[in-house]
Each structure stands twice: as structure tokens, then as C-alpha cells.
Design a protein around this motif. Sequence first.
Motif, PDB file in Angstrom:
ATOM      1  N   GLU A 277       0.831  -1.207   0.000  1.00 51.82           N
ATOM      2  CA  GLU A 277       0.000   0.000   0.000  1.00 51.82           C
ATOM      3  C   GLU A 277       0.864   1.256   0.000  1.00 51.82           C
ATOM      4  O   GLU A 277       0.559   2.226  -0.697  1.00 51.82           O
ATOM      5  CB  GLU A 277      -0.941   0.002   1.202  1.00 51.82           C
ATOM      6  CG  GLU A 277      -2.101  -0.965   1.063  1.00 51.82           C
ATOM      7  CD  GLU A 277      -2.963  -1.022   2.297  1.00 51.82           C
ATOM      8  OE1 GLU A 277      -4.177  -1.284   2.164  1.00 51.82           O
ATOM      9  OE2 GLU A 277      -2.438  -0.816   3.410  1.00 51.82           O
ATOM     10  N   LEU A 278       1.935   1.234   0.776  1.00 55.27           N
ATOM     11  CA  LEU A 278       2.827   2.401   0.823  1.00 55.27           C
ATOM     12  C   LEU A 278       3.439   2.644  -0.553  1.00 55.27           C
ATOM     13  O   LEU A 278       3.514   3.791  -1.015  1.00 55.27           O
ATOM     14  CB  LEU A 278       3.920   2.195   1.870  1.00 55.27           C
ATOM     15  CG  LEU A 278       4.885   3.373   2.072  1.00 55.27           C
ATOM     16  CD1 LEU A 278       4.123   4.635   2.436  1.00 55.27           C
ATOM     17  CD2 LEU A 278       5.925   3.046   3.139  1.00 55.27           C
ATOM     18  N   SER A 279       3.860   1.583  -1.212  1.00 56.42           N
ATOM     19  CA  SER A 279       4.401   1.724  -2.566  1.00 56.42           C
ATOM     20  C   SER A 279       3.361   2.313  -3.520  1.00 56.42           C
ATOM     21  O   SER A 279       3.657   3.200  -4.319  1.00 56.42           O
ATOM     22  CB  SER A 279       4.872   0.367  -3.106  1.00 56.42           C
ATOM     23  OG  SER A 279       6.033  -0.063  -2.445  1.00 56.42           O
ATOM     24  N   SER A 280       2.117   1.825  -3.413  1.00 58.88           N
ATOM     25  CA  SER A 280       1.052   2.307  -4.288  1.00 58.88           C
ATOM     26  C   SER A 280       0.728   3.775  -4.036  1.00 58.88           C
ATOM     27  O   SER A 280       0.455   4.535  -4.971  1.00 58.88           O
ATOM     28  CB  SER A 280      -0.207   1.456  -4.095  1.00 58.88           C
ATOM     29  OG  SER A 280       0.033   0.113  -4.475  1.00 58.88           O
ATOM     30  N   ILE A 281       0.757   4.172  -2.765  1.00 58.27           N
ATOM     31  CA  ILE A 281       0.532   5.588  -2.427  1.00 58.27           C
ATOM     32  C   ILE A 281       1.604   6.448  -3.072  1.00 58.27           C
ATOM     33  O   ILE A 281       1.318   7.490  -3.671  1.00 58.27           O
ATOM     34  CB  ILE A 281       0.535   5.789  -0.893  1.00 58.27           C
ATOM     35  CG1 ILE A 281      -0.672   5.121  -0.257  1.00 58.27           C
ATOM     36  CG2 ILE A 281       0.542   7.286  -0.557  1.00 58.27           C
ATOM     37  CD1 ILE A 281      -0.603   5.064   1.256  1.00 58.27           C
ATOM     38  N   VAL A 282       2.864   6.015  -2.935  1.00 57.63           N
ATOM     39  CA  VAL A 282       3.986   6.778  -3.479  1.00 57.63           C
ATOM     40  C   VAL A 282       3.906   6.867  -5.000  1.00 57.63           C
ATOM     41  O   VAL A 282       4.107   7.931  -5.594  1.00 57.63           O
ATOM     42  CB  VAL A 282       5.332   6.159  -3.049  1.00 57.63           C
ATOM     43  CG1 VAL A 282       6.504   6.862  -3.735  1.00 57.63           C
ATOM     44  CG2 VAL A 282       5.481   6.249  -1.531  1.00 57.63           C
ATOM     45  N   LEU A 283       3.599   5.746  -5.645  1.00 58.14           N
ATOM     46  CA  LEU A 283       3.485   5.737  -7.106  1.00 58.14           C
ATOM     47  C   LEU A 283       2.376   6.682  -7.576  1.00 58.14           C
ATOM     48  O   LEU A 283       2.560   7.473  -8.507  1.00 58.14           O
ATOM     49  CB  LEU A 283       3.214   4.319  -7.603  1.00 58.14           C
ATOM     50  CG  LEU A 283       4.345   3.295  -7.398  1.00 58.14           C
ATOM     51  CD1 LEU A 283       3.869   1.894  -7.769  1.00 58.14           C
ATOM     52  CD2 LEU A 283       5.571   3.670  -8.212  1.00 58.14           C
ATOM     53  N   GLY A 284       1.238   6.598  -6.917  1.00 57.81           N
ATOM     54  CA  GLY A 284       0.121   7.470  -7.279  1.00 57.81           C
ATOM     55  C   GLY A 284       0.418   8.925  -6.997  1.00 57.81           C
ATOM     56  O   GLY A 284       0.113   9.812  -7.808  1.00 57.81           O
ATOM     57  N   ASN A 285       1.039   9.189  -5.848  1.00 58.42           N
ATOM     58  CA  ASN A 285       1.326  10.577  -5.480  1.00 58.42           C
ATOM     59  C   ASN A 285       2.398  11.184  -6.385  1.00 58.42           C
ATOM     60  O   ASN A 285       2.374  12.388  -6.663  1.00 58.42           O
ATOM     61  CB  ASN A 285       1.766  10.653  -4.019  1.00 58.42           C
ATOM     62  CG  ASN A 285       1.802  12.079  -3.515  1.00 58.42           C
ATOM     63  OD1 ASN A 285       0.771  12.742  -3.423  1.00 58.42           O
ATOM     64  ND2 ASN A 285       2.995  12.561  -3.211  1.00 58.42           N
ATOM     65  N   SER A 286       3.340  10.362  -6.848  1.00 54.66           N
ATOM     66  CA  SER A 286       4.358  10.868  -7.771  1.00 54.66           C
ATOM     67  C   SER A 286       3.719  11.353  -9.069  1.00 54.66           C
ATOM     68  O   SER A 286       4.039  12.437  -9.564  1.00 54.66           O
ATOM     69  CB  SER A 286       5.392   9.780  -8.076  1.00 54.66           C
ATOM     70  OG  SER A 286       6.058   9.366  -6.912  1.00 54.66           O
ATOM     71  N   ILE A 287       2.795  10.548  -9.589  1.00 59.22           N
ATOM     72  CA  ILE A 287       2.110  10.930 -10.828  1.00 59.22           C
ATOM     73  C   ILE A 287       1.262  12.180 -10.614  1.00 59.22           C
ATOM     74  O   ILE A 287       1.294  13.122 -11.429  1.00 59.22           O
ATOM     75  CB  ILE A 287       1.219   9.771 -11.330  1.00 59.22           C
ATOM     76  CG1 ILE A 287       2.070   8.550 -11.711  1.00 59.22           C
ATOM     77  CG2 ILE A 287       0.373  10.223 -12.512  1.00 59.22           C
ATOM     78  CD1 ILE A 287       3.068   8.812 -12.826  1.00 59.22           C
ATOM     79  N   SER A 288       0.492  12.216  -9.516  1.00 59.21           N
ATOM     80  CA  SER A 288      -0.365  13.386  -9.279  1.00 59.21           C
ATOM     81  C   SER A 288       0.465  14.628  -8.987  1.00 59.21           C
ATOM     82  O   SER A 288       0.064  15.746  -9.339  1.00 59.21           O
ATOM     83  CB  SER A 288      -1.336  13.116  -8.121  1.00 59.21           C
ATOM     84  OG  SER A 288      -0.659  12.841  -6.919  1.00 59.21           O
ATOM     85  N   SER A 289       1.647  14.468  -8.389  1.00 60.63           N
ATOM     86  CA  SER A 289       2.521  15.617  -8.121  1.00 60.63           C
ATOM     87  C   SER A 289       3.095  16.178  -9.415  1.00 60.63           C
ATOM     88  O   SER A 289       3.268  17.393  -9.555  1.00 60.63           O
ATOM     89  CB  SER A 289       3.654  15.213  -7.179  1.00 60.63           C
ATOM     90  OG  SER A 289       3.162  14.907  -5.888  1.00 60.63           O
TER      91      SER A 289
END
Length: 451
Positions: free
Chosen positions: A282-294
Motif C-alpha cells: 500500500e505504501l508503494s502504491s501511495i507513493v506511485l500514485g502521489n508521484s504521478i499526481s505531483s
Amino acid sequence: MKVNNTSKYDLDGIPPLKEAVPLALQHLLAMIVGNMVPAILIANVVGLNQTQSTMLIQGSMLAAGLATFLQLYPIPLFKGYKIGVRLPLMMGMSYVFLGACISVAAEHGLAALFGAQIAAGVIVFFIGFIIKKIRHIFTAVISGTIIACMGIGLFSTAIKNLAGGEGTELFGNPINFLIGGFVAIIIIMINKFGKGLVKNSSILIGIVVGYAVSLAAGIIDFSAVQGAAFISLPTPVAFGLEFKPELIVMFTIIYIIGIVDMMGATTIVTMGAMDRAVTDEELSSIVLGNSISSIISSVFSALPTGVFSQNTVIVSMNKVISRYVIALGAAVLLLAGVSPYLGAIMTTIPNCVIGGATIVVFSSIAMSGFSIIGSDGFTEENNLIAGVSIAVSIGVSTFPQVLNQFPDIVQTIVGNSYIVSGAVIAILLQTVFKLKLFSKDEIAASKEKIG
């Protein structure tokens, strides 16, 4: 016959609108002011005109809505990895980046700021696949120290706005302190005695009251609203892009530090409403998603995104984890993101009102950092790690000229971000304290083996 899931206590539940709308409104009111404040602060520092300031606010709203939808409804990748985490998280502008963004915008300009954010976001996207390997570094004392540095470092920004905004005609005028102080007192009193939706909307209520007082005092300029379009898509890369290696390095470090903030905020949701910890996947998925949205956020002239802690507290308290509820709030953010008229109204909020609100917000951030440190105990070791790190961080950021004889990259990375300097010192001290010295018996035993 398939029965529709209407439970607001289920991730996939779609409760009726009479339940969902008030719950979504609660989330929206809890974060919408905090989401626009970074844009206003950066616009003030750079000296943007009201049309440009409106563009920053518009981009912040659009990016927050997109980031939230991406975390609610992720895009599958491979081997269980997803772009987004499928948890009830309300996303918005990350305050972890605010201090560095203000410094970089003032010194290097917006093109360099947004260029660094985009390039660092791409780098951190790939770090997201291996984040579990560095998760253990960020203990409670490290996380707490970073958050405390973030709050304390922003105090000067809040005070300058409380005084009316540096460089403005009314800067230092007592009326600014009276109005801003009144706003701060209202927010504090509502947090102390308010309940439910009223308490969660304390910042919004404080700003609305402060705005009304400012209107009566005749210090509001409505020129930005005249002629503003009701609907218009924000312009991508409106301020250009410039890629400076030293800034990219700095923002990459801050992105990694921001993961700690997101991990803490998400844990509030999973522990409080789902009775479990955040998993590595889940932490990896949050980071991946947040990188794209950032990256998307930076394209539309906004800060990198992050999880809004106040919204996770709401989820933890009421146990409502329906993604549909959060999505309704995110939909309003998307609408605000395509309305320059709404953004123009936001730019009319006086600096002193923003200052009164942010002095409360930033102090709360700092104190939450100390609370996290205390959760691991205020031991002599923890006190030294936190105390020395915070002292160096705030000292260097207050007087960055002490680094003038260092290479430019050091001056930029350390001098422009009290979070980076505080995090680096804290991690180094923690590493030193964890080193084990060999006893005489262990040395003797080693010699025997060698012999």
C-alpha cells in the motif's frame, strides 16, 4: 438479484446522497482552505498579479481533485503494484514542500520551481517500487523531528502575513495584527469548544469571519474578480520550466521525506477505521500514485500533492471509509479547478487573515511533531536527536549566509530547506546512536577466531 452496497462503512459502499453529501461536505470544508493557502503564499512571495495568483489557486484545486480520485480508484500496474492505493484519502497540496517552494520561488523563480518538482517526481516514482527497503529508517523520532521542523520553519511566513504581507503598503499596520489575531482566536476557540462539522470547519469559519471584518474595514481589493471567467481550463506550464540539478536533488530528498508524512497520515486511517497497519504494498502504491499526481500538479503550477491529515482524522473518528463519499468532495475540487472566478475570489482574502489562520495551522503542525517524538518517549537519546536537528535546521534556514563558503549545491539543498537539513542531521545522529561498540570480551573472542 444483486443487492446494492449502501454501507458508508465499506470501501465500495455507495450510501444514499442524503448521507453521502453531508459527509463529503465535512471533508471538503476541512481541507479546502488549507489547499489554497500555499498558492496564495507563493504568489505573495513572488509578487504575482491577481490573474497569475488565480491561476495558482485554480491549479491547486484541480490537482487536489485529480490526486484524490487517483488514490481512490487506482490504476493497476504489475505484480500487485498500483498507481494509487484504493483507500479513503483526501489529497491536496503538501505542506512538507511549502518552505522549500517559497524559498526556491523567491530565489530561482517559478520555472525552476516547477521544473524541479516534475523531475524529482519522476525519480521518486521509481523509488516507489523499493520504498519498503528504506521504510525502517524513519522511526518516530525521525518522523516527529521532520514534522516539527516543518511547522517551526513556517512560523516566519505566518508572521509576515499576519503583519499584512511583506512589501505591501499596510505591512506592519496594527489593523493587520488586530484582524489576524481575531481570526486566530476564533479558530482556537472553535477547536476548543466546537464539535463535529463546526470543529472540522474551524479554519474556514475563522477566515470567513476575518474576511467580513476586513470588508468592514475597507481593506479588500475586488479588482481581480471583475471580468474573471466562470469556467476556463487552467493553462499547463504557464510559467515555463527550468531544470536545475541542485534543485532536483533537493526536491527528490523532500519527496522521500514527504513519504513519511503520507505514511503517518494513512496509518491514522488504516489503524483508526480499519484496525490494521499500512502494508508495504500500500505504501508503494501511495507513493506511485502521489508521484504521478505531483507531476500533474506541477504542470498546472501547483505544489506536489500529499495526504491531508485532518481528513484522515475525520475518517478515523467516524469510521466512514466509503470511497464514494470522498469522491463527492473531490468532484467539487475539480469543479473549482476549472473556475477562475472562484480562484479570483480567493485572492481577495487579505494577507492578515491568512496569517491569523496559518499561525494556528503551523503551530499545530509543529506540536504534532513533538507529540510523535513523545510517542517513543522523551529519552536522552531522542531529545538529543530532535533538539540538535531542530536547532541546526532552524538556525541555518534563518541565516543561510553561514553556508556561503560551501559549494552551491550544498547552499541550495540545505539553505533552502529546513526540512532537508533537519532530516539529514536527525538520520545521521540516529545512525551514530545505533552503532554498537565492541566490548573487550568480544574483541578477544574475535582475535581467537582469527588466530
